[in-house]
Design a protein around this motif. Structure first.
Motif, PDB file in Angstrom:
ATOM      1  N   UNK A 261      22.619  16.811   0.170  1.00 14.79           N
ATOM      2  CA  UNK A 261      22.597  15.798  -0.887  1.00 14.79           C
ATOM      3  C   UNK A 261      23.836  14.937  -0.695  1.00 14.79           C
ATOM      4  N   UNK A 262      23.665  13.637  -0.793  1.00 15.35           N
ATOM      5  CA  UNK A 262      24.801  12.721  -0.703  1.00 15.35           C
ATOM      6  C   UNK A 262      25.185  12.309  -2.118  1.00 15.35           C
ATOM      7  N   UNK A 263      26.441  12.535  -2.456  1.00 19.02           N
ATOM      8  CA  UNK A 263      26.995  12.132  -3.754  1.00 19.02           C
ATOM      9  C   UNK A 263      28.248  11.315  -3.474  1.00 19.02           C
ATOM     10  N   UNK A 264      28.123   9.991  -3.606  1.00 19.94           N
ATOM     11  CA  UNK A 264      29.272   9.127  -3.332  1.00 19.94           C
ATOM     12  C   UNK A 264      29.714   9.262  -1.891  1.00 19.94           C
ATOM     13  N   UNK A 265      30.956   9.713  -1.692  1.00 19.27           N
ATOM     14  CA  UNK A 265      31.486   9.885  -0.337  1.00 19.27           C
ATOM     15  C   UNK A 265      31.474  11.349   0.093  1.00 19.27           C
ATOM     16  N   UNK A 266      30.593  12.144  -0.519  1.00 11.45           N
ATOM     17  CA  UNK A 266      30.493  13.570  -0.185  1.00 11.45           C
ATOM     18  C   UNK A 266      29.087  13.920   0.283  1.00 11.45           C
ATOM     19  N   UNK A 267      29.029  14.830   1.229  1.00 13.53           N
ATOM     20  CA  UNK A 267      27.767  15.413   1.652  1.00 13.53           C
ATOM     21  C   UNK A 267      27.778  16.867   1.192  1.00 13.53           C
ATOM     22  N   UNK A 268      26.864  17.204   0.323  1.00 10.03           N
ATOM     23  CA  UNK A 268      26.728  18.580  -0.140  1.00 10.03           C
ATOM     24  C   UNK A 268      25.720  19.263   0.773  1.00 10.03           C
ATOM     25  N   UNK A 269      26.151  20.271   1.505  1.00  8.63           N
ATOM     26  CA  UNK A 269      25.250  21.027   2.378  1.00  8.63           C
ATOM     27  C   UNK A 269      24.756  22.220   1.572  1.00  8.63           C
ATOM     28  N   UNK A 270      23.453  22.216   1.277  1.00  9.90           N
ATOM     29  CA  UNK A 270      22.890  23.090   0.255  1.00  9.90           C
ATOM     30  C   UNK A 270      22.252  24.365   0.776  1.00  9.90           C
ATOM     31  N   UNK A 271      21.417  24.250   1.799  1.00 10.58           N
ATOM     32  CA  UNK A 271      20.644  25.432   2.212  1.00 10.58           C
ATOM     33  C   UNK A 271      20.151  25.256   3.642  1.00 10.58           C
TER      34      UNK A 271
END
Length: 133
Positions: free
Chosen positions: A28-38
């Protein structure tokens, strides 16, 4: 042949083996972050390093895009903390939180491995006792 592609519309990196999807890393991309989920890899491809290729590809892409990374997936955390070159992608203020959860995962995995080894040893003792009788 293995190919990894960013399926941007589905927010996941897909790993293809001989043209078929064999695994995915959801993000998931949130602003300038990439959340690596699963990370999920098909049963036939576990232990082949496909999950590691997905993770390395996602981390390299985040670096190229100048995104910081929040490793919610424990497989991603294992990769990041086992290879400190990736640690710079995790915001400094979040590293301790993810490191603690990484250490908890390692501890749980070690406990599970110890239990498996104990069961194997107990089974071996029973087999030897049965053979001796």
């Amino acid at each position: 042949m293995q190919v990894i592609r960013d399926n941007f519309g589905a927010s996941q990196y897909d790993a293809y083996v001989d043209g078929a999807v064999a695994g995915s890393l959801h993000y998931r991309i949130e602003g300038d972050q990439m959340w690596l989920l699963h990370t999920a890899v098909g049963q036939d491809f576990r232990g082949t390093g496909l999950d590691d290729r997905l993770i390395r590809n996602a981390l390299a892409d985040a670096h190229r895009r100048r995104l910081s990374v929040l490793p919610f997936c424990h497989e991603v955390r294992k990769r990041i903390f086992a290879h400190p070159v990736y640690l710079q992608l995790v915001p400094a203020g979040d590293r301790d939180r993810f490191r603690e959860s990484f250490e908890e995962v390692l501890k749980a995995e070690a406990e599970m491995e110890a239990k498996r080894n104990a069961r194997k040893a107990a089974t071996l003792v029973r087999v030897r006792e049965a053979a001796a009788a």
